[in-house]
Design a protein around this motif. Structure first.
Motif, mmCIF file in Angstrom:
data_model
loop_
_atom_site.group_PDB
_atom_site.id
_atom_site.type_symbol
_atom_site.label_atom_id
_atom_site.label_comp_id
_atom_site.label_asym_id
_atom_site.label_seq_id
_atom_site.Cartn_x
_atom_site.Cartn_y
_atom_site.Cartn_z
ATOM 1 N N GLN A 15 -43.769 117.738 -6.778
ATOM 2 C CA GLN A 15 -45.045 117.334 -7.352
ATOM 3 C C GLN A 15 -44.972 115.911 -7.888
ATOM 4 O O GLN A 15 -45.920 115.125 -7.761
ATOM 5 N N GLY A 16 -43.833 115.554 -8.512
ATOM 6 C CA GLY A 16 -43.676 114.192 -9.000
ATOM 7 C C GLY A 16 -43.701 113.174 -7.877
ATOM 8 O O GLY A 16 -44.278 112.076 -8.027
ATOM 9 N N LEU A 17 -43.095 113.513 -6.737
ATOM 10 C CA LEU A 17 -43.116 112.616 -5.579
ATOM 11 C C LEU A 17 -44.529 112.475 -5.036
ATOM 12 O O LEU A 17 -44.964 111.371 -4.656
ATOM 13 N N LYS A 18 -45.261 113.578 -4.991
ATOM 14 C CA LYS A 18 -46.652 113.521 -4.526
ATOM 15 C C LYS A 18 -47.483 112.580 -5.408
ATOM 16 O O LYS A 18 -48.269 111.768 -4.895
ATOM 17 N N ASP A 19 -47.311 112.712 -6.710
ATOM 18 C CA ASP A 19 -48.076 111.861 -7.631
ATOM 19 C C ASP A 19 -47.729 110.393 -7.433
ATOM 20 O O ASP A 19 -48.614 109.519 -7.463
ATOM 21 N N MET A 20 -46.431 110.107 -7.234
ATOM 22 C CA MET A 20 -46.014 108.726 -7.036
ATOM 23 C C MET A 20 -46.596 108.141 -5.754
ATOM 24 O O MET A 20 -47.132 107.018 -5.745
ATOM 25 N N ASN B 221 -28.975 114.799 -11.880
ATOM 26 C CA ASN B 221 -28.814 115.982 -12.740
ATOM 27 C C ASN B 221 -28.912 117.279 -11.945
ATOM 28 O O ASN B 221 -29.601 118.231 -12.333
ATOM 29 N N ASP B 222 -28.207 117.291 -10.797
ATOM 30 C CA ASP B 222 -28.166 118.479 -9.930
ATOM 31 C C ASP B 222 -29.542 118.863 -9.390
ATOM 32 O O ASP B 222 -29.771 120.016 -9.015
ATOM 33 N N LYS B 223 -30.462 117.902 -9.347
ATOM 34 C CA LYS B 223 -31.778 118.144 -8.768
ATOM 35 C C LYS B 223 -31.897 117.299 -7.508
ATOM 36 O O LYS B 223 -31.952 116.068 -7.578
ATOM 37 N N PHE B 224 -31.941 117.959 -6.367
ATOM 38 C CA PHE B 224 -31.882 117.270 -5.080
ATOM 39 C C PHE B 224 -33.231 117.362 -4.382
ATOM 40 O O PHE B 224 -33.888 118.409 -4.382
ATOM 41 N N ILE B 225 -33.647 116.263 -3.778
ATOM 42 C CA ILE B 225 -34.872 116.237 -2.987
ATOM 43 C C ILE B 225 -34.638 115.375 -1.758
ATOM 44 O O ILE B 225 -33.978 114.328 -1.838
ATOM 45 N N ALA B 226 -35.124 115.812 -0.627
ATOM 46 C CA ALA B 226 -34.971 115.096 0.640
ATOM 47 C C ALA B 226 -36.343 114.844 1.240
ATOM 48 O O ALA B 226 -37.254 115.679 1.131
ATOM 49 N N LEU B 227 -36.473 113.697 1.873
ATOM 50 C CA LEU B 227 -37.757 113.284 2.432
ATOM 51 C C LEU B 227 -37.516 112.731 3.831
ATOM 52 O O LEU B 227 -36.634 111.887 4.028
ATOM 53 N N THR C 20 -40.485 102.175 2.628
ATOM 54 C CA THR C 20 -39.074 102.160 2.240
ATOM 55 C C THR C 20 -38.890 101.499 0.886
ATOM 56 O O THR C 20 -38.144 101.999 0.021
ATOM 57 N N SER C 21 -39.561 100.380 0.659
ATOM 58 C CA SER C 21 -39.459 99.682 -0.613
ATOM 59 C C SER C 21 -39.957 100.545 -1.764
ATOM 60 O O SER C 21 -39.358 100.576 -2.850
ATOM 61 N N ALA C 22 -41.057 101.278 -1.539
ATOM 62 C CA ALA C 22 -41.614 102.140 -2.581
ATOM 63 C C ALA C 22 -40.669 103.283 -2.928
ATOM 64 O O ALA C 22 -40.506 103.631 -4.100
ATOM 65 N N LEU C 23 -40.020 103.859 -1.930
ATOM 66 C CA LEU C 23 -39.108 104.975 -2.174
ATOM 67 C C LEU C 23 -37.821 104.509 -2.845
ATOM 68 O O LEU C 23 -37.302 105.166 -3.752
ATOM 69 N N LEU C 24 -37.293 103.372 -2.398
ATOM 70 C CA LEU C 24 -36.061 102.862 -3.003
ATOM 71 C C LEU C 24 -36.279 102.480 -4.466
ATOM 72 O O LEU C 24 -35.356 102.579 -5.289
ATOM 73 N N SER C 25 -37.486 102.060 -4.796
ATOM 74 C CA SER C 25 -37.770 101.639 -6.175
ATOM 75 C C SER C 25 -37.772 102.792 -7.165
ATOM 76 O O SER C 25 -37.658 102.568 -8.382
ATOM 77 N N VAL C 26 -37.908 104.037 -6.671
ATOM 78 C CA VAL C 26 -37.916 105.206 -7.569
ATOM 79 C C VAL C 26 -36.636 106.023 -7.432
ATOM 80 O O VAL C 26 -36.608 107.203 -7.789
ATOM 81 N N GLY C 27 -35.590 105.408 -6.893
ATOM 82 C CA GLY C 27 -34.284 106.061 -6.901
ATOM 83 C C GLY C 27 -33.864 106.748 -5.635
ATOM 84 O O GLY C 27 -32.784 107.363 -5.597
ATOM 85 N N PHE C 28 -34.644 106.681 -4.571
ATOM 86 C CA PHE C 28 -34.248 107.302 -3.308
ATOM 87 C C PHE C 28 -33.210 106.436 -2.607
ATOM 88 O O PHE C 28 -33.163 105.213 -2.783
ATOM 89 N N ARG C 29 -32.388 107.085 -1.801
ATOM 90 C CA ARG C 29 -31.375 106.383 -1.015
ATOM 91 C C ARG C 29 -31.631 106.634 0.459
ATOM 92 O O ARG C 29 -31.828 107.779 0.879
#
Length: 412
Positions: free
Chosen positions: A101-106, A77-83, A54-63
């Motif tokens: 892909q960016g989430l995978k790399d992170m 910017n109208d780009k939505f991602i859900a996890l 949770t801490s890792a996801l919140l640190s990159v802008g997830f809610r």
């Protein structure tokens, strides 16, 4: 995605000691190990891992969603991602592959992950994605249940429960191995994740896990004979559908012969897709069928309130109120009438949440005939023609037709 060795990634917030592992030799007696990292088997391990992720996801802008803490979303910017997270298994959805892909790399930088590609199998649920929509089923799991119970070659049953039958305690002979009934009912409970057609009978059977007999086991075996007819049946979510909520709420008044409690049943559709359903005994005895229906409406209204919050987190905005169909005009009148009178004095205050939701415009109540009440199949065992009509309206689909090992002889 799957995260390897998830429980080993988190530092401990308190001091934890453990006995020396087998094979470790020491000259000093009564020595112990002080853990500096979380370890599999610790009571704190799962919570510590969840806090780390949770801490890792919140640190990159997830809610983190307030409706479901396992859901994380990010919109920029109208780009939505859900996890969606279940321990160390993760589902990711987005219309933009660059975001995925960016989430995978992170995540691969913070943890070591396994990229399992497009979802096809998750927590025992098979997913088939096509241009027409998404199909979810548990065929492999259903066949495992049938195989373990020895019902792969059984005769088929047209319905999961004999119409008009009522199960009670103390009838029949106690089983020599009580664990077999409990294991079977427990496995069937998980099967209801994609099989709303057996929700009522499995709910009914689960009431006897502490005092079951051969009569209850025969009823459970009938469910297996019904599942044998279509082990691959599951839910279908069409790609082209409207984003409006349509709800059916029903109750079977005083149907329990022992407690005289009523059964609540509801099913909620998002467009043509069934997204929520329930079959459950009400907590107290209702004095009339109107009260039982009103309590069922209150339960449905609370579920709708939760779904509205969840859909809001997914950026799905409802254009109008949810349409709730009820086949009891008296219950609808109680919901829309703000004057207390003799018929409603005995009803608990929490049930009047329906009135508040109607006044807020969250739901709109409409009357429906009992023949067209879809939720009827979640409150009582139906005859074969009515039951098949009920199933056909749920939006289920079987991608694995014809049935496993061919057909069979149908029994009433």
């Amino acid at each position: 995605m799957d995260i390897s060795n998830a429980f080993l990634h988190r530092d401990l917030d308190e001091e934890v000691f453990m006995v020396l592992p087998p094979g470790f030799q020491s000259d000093r007696p009564n020595q112990v190990c002080k853990l500096t990292r979380s370890l599999y088997g610790l009571k704190q391990a799962s919570r510590q891992w969840n806090a780390k992720l949770t801490s890792a996801l919140l640190s990159v802008g997830f809610r983190q969603s307030n409706a479901d803490p396992s859901l994380f979303t990010r919109d920029s910017n109208d780009k939505f991602i859900a996890l969606l997270v279940y321990v160390n298994d993760i589902l990711v959805a987005s219309g933009n592959m660059t975001l995925i892909q960016g989430l995978k790399d992170m995540l691969n930088t913070a943890f070591k992950i396994k990229d399992l590609g497009v979802v096809s199998y998750f927590l025992g649920i098979e997913a088939k994605l096509s241009s027409d929509g998404l199909n979810l089923c548990q065929r492999k799991y259903a066949l495992e249940i049938l195989s373990d119970a020895g019902f792969l070659e059984c005769k088929l049953a047209r319905t999961p429960m004999v119409p008009g039958s009522v199960l009670t305690r103390g009838v029949g002979t106690p089983l020599e191995d009580p664990g077999c009934y409990r294991r079977l009912v427990g496995r069937l409970l998980y099967l209801t994740a994609t099989r709303p057609d057996i929700a009522y009978v499995v709910h009914h059977l689960s009431q006897f896990v502490s005092s079951h007999t051969d009569v209850h086991m025969v009823a459970a075996h009938r469910v297996l004979r019904y599942i044998k007819g279509s082990p691959g049946q599951g839910l279908f979510y069409p790609a082209a559908t409207t984003l409006s909520l349509k709800v059916f709420s029903d109750s079977d008044w005083a149907s329990c012969p022992e407690t005289r409690r009523s059964i609540t049943g509801f099913c909620i559709f998002l467009g043509a897709s069934l997204i929520s359903w329930r079959s459950k005994k009400q907590p107290i005895v209702s004095r009339s069928s109107s009260e039982a229906e009103y309590r069922a409406l209150a339960t449905t209204a609370c579920e709708l309130q939760w779904l509205h919050t969840l859909l809001h987190d997914l950026h799905v905005l409802m254009s109008g109120p949810a349409i709730v169909f009820c086949n009891n005009k008296s219950a609808i009148a109680i919901s829309e009438n703000f004057v207390f009178h003799e018929r409603t004095k005995h009803i608990e205050i929490d049930c009047h949440v329906v009135r508040e939701r109607v006044a807020q415009g969250l739901i709109k109540l409409l009357s429906v005939s009992s023949l067209n009440q879809i939720a009827d199949g979640l409150t009582k065992p139906l005859s074969a023609p009515l039951f098949h009509g009920f199933v056909s309206k749920l939006g289920v689909q079987d991608l694995h037709n014809p049935t496993y090992r061919g057909g069979g002889v149908l029994e009433e």
